[in-house]
Every structure is written in structure tokens, then in C-alpha cells.
Design a protein around this motif. Structure first.
Motif, PDB file in Angstrom:
ATOM      1  N   GLY A 108       0.862  -1.159   0.000  1.00 38.68           N
ATOM      2  CA  GLY A 108       0.000   0.000   0.000  1.00 38.68           C
ATOM      3  C   GLY A 108       0.907   1.220   0.000  1.00 38.68           C
ATOM      4  N   PHE A 109       0.394   2.377  -0.409  1.00 35.49           N
ATOM      5  CA  PHE A 109       1.255   3.547  -0.565  1.00 35.49           C
ATOM      6  C   PHE A 109       0.636   4.763   0.113  1.00 35.49           C
ATOM      7  N   LYS A 110       1.476   5.524   0.783  1.00 38.43           N
ATOM      8  CA  LYS A 110       1.025   6.754   1.427  1.00 38.43           C
ATOM      9  C   LYS A 110       2.079   7.831   1.232  1.00 38.43           C
ATOM     10  N   VAL A 111       1.645   8.978   0.726  1.00 42.02           N
ATOM     11  CA  VAL A 111       2.543  10.125   0.563  1.00 42.02           C
ATOM     12  C   VAL A 111       2.595  10.883   1.877  1.00 42.02           C
ATOM     13  N   LEU A 112       3.785  11.139   2.378  1.00 39.18           N
ATOM     14  CA  LEU A 112       3.965  11.754   3.689  1.00 39.18           C
ATOM     15  C   LEU A 112       4.106  13.274   3.594  1.00 39.18           C
ATOM     16  N   ASP A 113       3.647  13.944   4.649  1.00 35.60           N
ATOM     17  CA  ASP A 113       3.787  15.399   4.740  1.00 35.60           C
ATOM     18  C   ASP A 113       5.117  15.803   5.375  1.00 35.60           C
ATOM     19  N   LYS A 114       5.757  14.865   6.046  1.00 38.27           N
ATOM     20  CA  LYS A 114       6.997  15.171   6.764  1.00 38.27           C
ATOM     21  C   LYS A 114       8.201  15.182   5.817  1.00 38.27           C
ATOM     22  N   THR A 115       9.241  15.891   6.254  1.00 41.54           N
ATOM     23  CA  THR A 115      10.508  15.885   5.538  1.00 41.54           C
ATOM     24  C   THR A 115      11.403  14.797   6.133  1.00 41.54           C
ATOM     25  N   TRP A 139       2.955  17.468  -6.893  1.00 37.96           N
ATOM     26  CA  TRP A 139       2.193  17.090  -5.710  1.00 37.96           C
ATOM     27  C   TRP A 139       1.697  18.338  -5.005  1.00 37.96           C
ATOM     28  N   ASP A 140       0.381  18.417  -4.785  1.00 39.88           N
ATOM     29  CA  ASP A 140      -0.219  19.548  -4.072  1.00 39.88           C
ATOM     30  C   ASP A 140      -0.341  19.164  -2.598  1.00 39.88           C
ATOM     31  N   LYS A 141       0.495  19.731  -1.779  1.00 41.91           N
ATOM     32  CA  LYS A 141       0.536  19.362  -0.359  1.00 41.91           C
ATOM     33  C   LYS A 141      -0.747  19.758   0.356  1.00 41.91           C
ATOM     34  N   SER A 142      -1.338  20.882  -0.033  1.00 38.16           N
ATOM     35  CA  SER A 142      -2.536  21.365   0.662  1.00 38.16           C
ATOM     36  C   SER A 142      -3.743  20.455   0.422  1.00 38.16           C
ATOM     37  N   SER A 143      -3.893  19.973  -0.810  1.00 45.02           N
ATOM     38  CA  SER A 143      -5.029  19.105  -1.124  1.00 45.02           C
ATOM     39  C   SER A 143      -4.677  17.624  -1.000  1.00 45.02           C
ATOM     40  N   GLY A 144      -3.393  17.316  -0.931  1.00 45.08           N
ATOM     41  CA  GLY A 144      -2.962  15.933  -0.785  1.00 45.08           C
ATOM     42  C   GLY A 144      -3.224  15.080  -2.000  1.00 45.08           C
ATOM     43  N   GLU A 145      -2.980  15.643  -3.196  1.00 42.62           N
ATOM     44  CA  GLU A 145      -3.197  14.882  -4.421  1.00 42.62           C
ATOM     45  C   GLU A 145      -2.369  15.456  -5.565  1.00 42.62           C
ATOM     46  N   LEU A 146      -2.361  14.735  -6.685  1.00 40.98           N
ATOM     47  CA  LEU A 146      -1.680  15.220  -7.878  1.00 40.98           C
ATOM     48  C   LEU A 146      -2.401  16.436  -8.441  1.00 40.98           C
ATOM     49  N   THR A 147      -1.629  17.343  -9.031  1.00 37.02           N
ATOM     50  CA  THR A 147      -2.213  18.495  -9.696  1.00 37.02           C
ATOM     51  C   THR A 147      -1.340  18.860 -10.884  1.00 37.02           C
ATOM     52  N   GLU A 148      -1.785  19.809 -11.675  1.00 31.29           N
ATOM     53  CA  GLU A 148      -1.065  20.178 -12.891  1.00 31.29           C
ATOM     54  C   GLU A 148       0.300  20.802 -12.582  1.00 31.29           C
ATOM     55  N   SER A 149       1.237  20.589 -13.484  1.00 35.61           N
ATOM     56  CA  SER A 149       2.569  21.180 -13.340  1.00 35.61           C
ATOM     57  C   SER A 149       2.509  22.697 -13.475  1.00 35.61           C
ATOM     58  N   ARG A 150       3.448  23.356 -12.859  1.00 33.61           N
ATOM     59  CA  ARG A 150       3.586  24.800 -13.058  1.00 33.61           C
ATOM     60  C   ARG A 150       4.242  25.065 -14.410  1.00 33.61           C
ATOM     61  N   PRO A 151       4.025  26.253 -14.995  1.00 30.13           N
ATOM     62  CA  PRO A 151       4.644  26.564 -16.293  1.00 30.13           C
ATOM     63  C   PRO A 151       6.169  26.417 -16.240  1.00 30.13           C
ATOM     64  N   VAL A 156       9.741  17.757 -10.679  1.00 29.44           N
ATOM     65  CA  VAL A 156       9.673  18.208  -9.291  1.00 29.44           C
ATOM     66  C   VAL A 156      10.104  17.053  -8.385  1.00 29.44           C
ATOM     67  N   THR A 157      10.683  17.389  -7.253  1.00 29.19           N
ATOM     68  CA  THR A 157      11.047  16.375  -6.269  1.00 29.19           C
ATOM     69  C   THR A 157       9.780  15.895  -5.575  1.00 29.19           C
ATOM     70  N   PHE A 158       9.578  14.589  -5.579  1.00 26.82           N
ATOM     71  CA  PHE A 158       8.370  14.041  -4.974  1.00 26.82           C
ATOM     72  C   PHE A 158       8.585  13.856  -3.471  1.00 26.82           C
ATOM     73  N   PRO A 159       7.529  14.050  -2.670  1.00 26.58           N
ATOM     74  CA  PRO A 159       7.667  13.881  -1.211  1.00 26.58           C
ATOM     75  C   PRO A 159       8.023  12.450  -0.821  1.00 26.58           C
ATOM     76  N   LEU A 160       8.325  12.287   0.451  1.00 23.00           N
ATOM     77  CA  LEU A 160       8.594  10.946   0.973  1.00 23.00           C
ATOM     78  C   LEU A 160       7.353  10.077   0.835  1.00 23.00           C
ATOM     79  N   MET A 161       7.572   8.791   0.636  1.00 19.33           N
ATOM     80  CA  MET A 161       6.464   7.845   0.549  1.00 19.33           C
ATOM     81  C   MET A 161       6.657   6.726   1.563  1.00 19.33           C
ATOM     82  N   TRP A 162       5.546   6.220   2.045  1.00 18.57           N
ATOM     83  CA  TRP A 162       5.557   5.084   2.963  1.00 18.57           C
ATOM     84  C   TRP A 162       5.005   3.875   2.223  1.00 18.57           C
ATOM     85  N   PHE A 163       5.858   2.892   2.001  1.00 16.45           N
ATOM     86  CA  PHE A 163       5.449   1.639   1.375  1.00 16.45           C
ATOM     87  C   PHE A 163       5.050   0.685   2.494  1.00 16.45           C
ATOM     88  N   THR A 164       3.767   0.351   2.567  1.00 14.83           N
ATOM     89  CA  THR A 164       3.255  -0.446   3.672  1.00 14.83           C
ATOM     90  C   THR A 164       2.776  -1.815   3.181  1.00 14.83           C
TER      91      THR A 164
END
Length: 228
Positions: A108-115, A139-151, A156-164
Motif C-alpha cells: 500500500g502507498f502513502k505520501v507523507l507530509d513530513k521531511t 504534488w499539491d501538499k494542501s489538497s494531498g493529491e496530484l495536480t497540474e505542473s507549473r509553467p 519536481v522532487t516528490f515527497p517521501l512515501m511510505w510503502f506499507t
């Protein structure tokens, strides 16, 4: 590597014959390219020689720190020569610990908010992963989901992930994007003797309120390393 570098110095001084292999080595070094002889026995990489050397040193530091200080709290997935083996080993450890069949365990996969600096201990199950780069989205940290790239933002560096590891896990049918993970930007590989791809690593599930088709059209993918 060390022998080749020593021999090319001797060849330049006229102490040994400049063979085709040494000539190719010298040409690659002059052009800031990783010599083909090194690439044949090394890990897949598209980096120029200068960046490759820095990356190699970081990989050695990662492994040496692991040996000297024990298991890290967060694993640098890009630092593995064969990340599939590490991920399979993590599933096997979970299966042995709980005395269940390895075939019944999936991630299972979880994107983490922590550094990484905020994490000091490894999880009870699974592993924390860093070192991934995202193309085609962000990755949109505020909404916790994928979003469109900036111009003009290619990666982009992806946040830490937890492989469970989870037993008899049911895969979500919506609310996620099945994102492929590759070692390099080539997005192609061949089957090795282990039955694994030489470039593709695995599929990870990333939260998204948009359809799979939306991100497939944008060729969204994760990579362990870039060209620089």
C-alpha cells in the motif's frame, strides 16, 4: 575503473600502447561522458561524467552509513543498484514476521507530509522512501493529491512515501493514479535474468481526484534519477 584511469595516464605519457579501449576511455573523459566500459558494469544512468561521479559517491556514502550506523529511517531508493530486490526483501521480512505467504502480500502507498529531517525512526512495517522525481504533474501538499505542473517546470522532487505491506490487499478502483516508477528517463528497458526490467521498478498509487486517463495523457511518471 582505477586500472583504466592509471593506464590512460601511462598511455598519454607514452609508457604503454594506446589501445582502442584506452582511446575510447580517454575520449569519453574528455567529452564529460561516462565511459562505455564503466556503464556495462554499472547502474543505468543518463548523467554526464561529472554528475555521475558525484552520484556514485553519494551512493557509496549511503551504503557505508547503512553498514556503520544501521538501518536508516528513510531509504534512498535511487541509491540502490537493484531497487526491486530491496522492495521484495521488505515484503519477505513482513511475511516472515507475520508467518503468512509472501504471495498474499502487496504494497500500500502513502505520501507523507513530513521531511526526511523530521523522521528519526523507521516504521514498524514497510519502509519510508525518498529520492523520486515526478514528471508531467506535481504534488499539491494542501489538497494531498496530484495536480497540474507549473509553467516551465519539467520535474519536481516528490515527497517521501511510505510503502506499507498489507495482506490480501484490495486495490482501490478510484481516487488514485497508477504511476510507473523508472530508474532513468528512458522509460524503457529489457528483461534481466531475474525476470525484472532493467529500468521499470514498480507501479505506485498516488491520490488523485482526476481520472487515470487524464494523467496518462500527460505521461506522468516517477523517476529515480534525472539527467543531471
Amino acid at each position: 575503473m582505477a586500472v583504466g584511469l592509471a593506464d590512460i595516464l601511462k598511455a598519454l605519457k607514452g609508457l604503454v600502447v594506446m589501445s582502442d579501449a584506452l582511446d575510447a576511455l580517454g575520449t569519453s573523459l574528455f567529452n564529460n561522458q561516462v565511459p562505455e566500459a564503466w556503464m556495462k558494469v554499472g547502474y543505468p544512468s543518463l548523467m554526464p561524467l561529472a554528475s555521475w561521479a558525484v552520484d556514485l559517491e553519494q551512493r557509496l556514502t549511503f551504503v557505508n552509513t547503512w553498514i556503520e550506523q544501521g538501518h536508516p529511517a528513510v531509504y534512498w531508493i535511487s541509491g540502490f543498484f537493484f531497487p526491486q530486490a530491496f522492495l521484495t526483501g521488505t515484503l519477505q521480512n513482513y511475511a516472515r514476521k507475520n508467518q503468512i505467504a509472501i504471495d498474499s502480500v502487496q504494497y500500500g502507498f502513502k505520501v507523507l507530509d513530513k521531511t526526511e529531517d523530521e523522521i528519526t525512526e523507521k516504521p514498524e512495517t514497510g519502509c519510508y522512501i525518498r529520492g523520486l522525481f515526478l514528471e508531467g504533474a506535481r504534488w499539491d501538499k494542501s489538497s494531498g493529491e496530484l495536480t497540474e505542473s507549473r509553467p516551465k517546470e519539467l520535474f519536481v522532487t516528490f515527497p517521501l512515501m511510505w510503502f506499507t505491506p498489507e495482506e490480501n490487499r484490495e486495490k482501490p478502483t478510484e481516487g488514485i493514479y497508477d504511476c510507473p516508477v523508472y530508474k532513468t528517463l528512458v522509460r524503457a528497458g529489457t528483461l534481466s535474468t531475474t525476470g525484472h526490467s532493467t529500468n521499470f521498478v514498480l507501479w505506485v498509487e498516488i491520490p488523485s481526484s482526476l481520472s487515470q486517463r487524464h494523467w496518462i495523457k500527460r505521461a506522468v511518471a516517477l523517476f529515480c534519477a534525472l539527467k543531471y
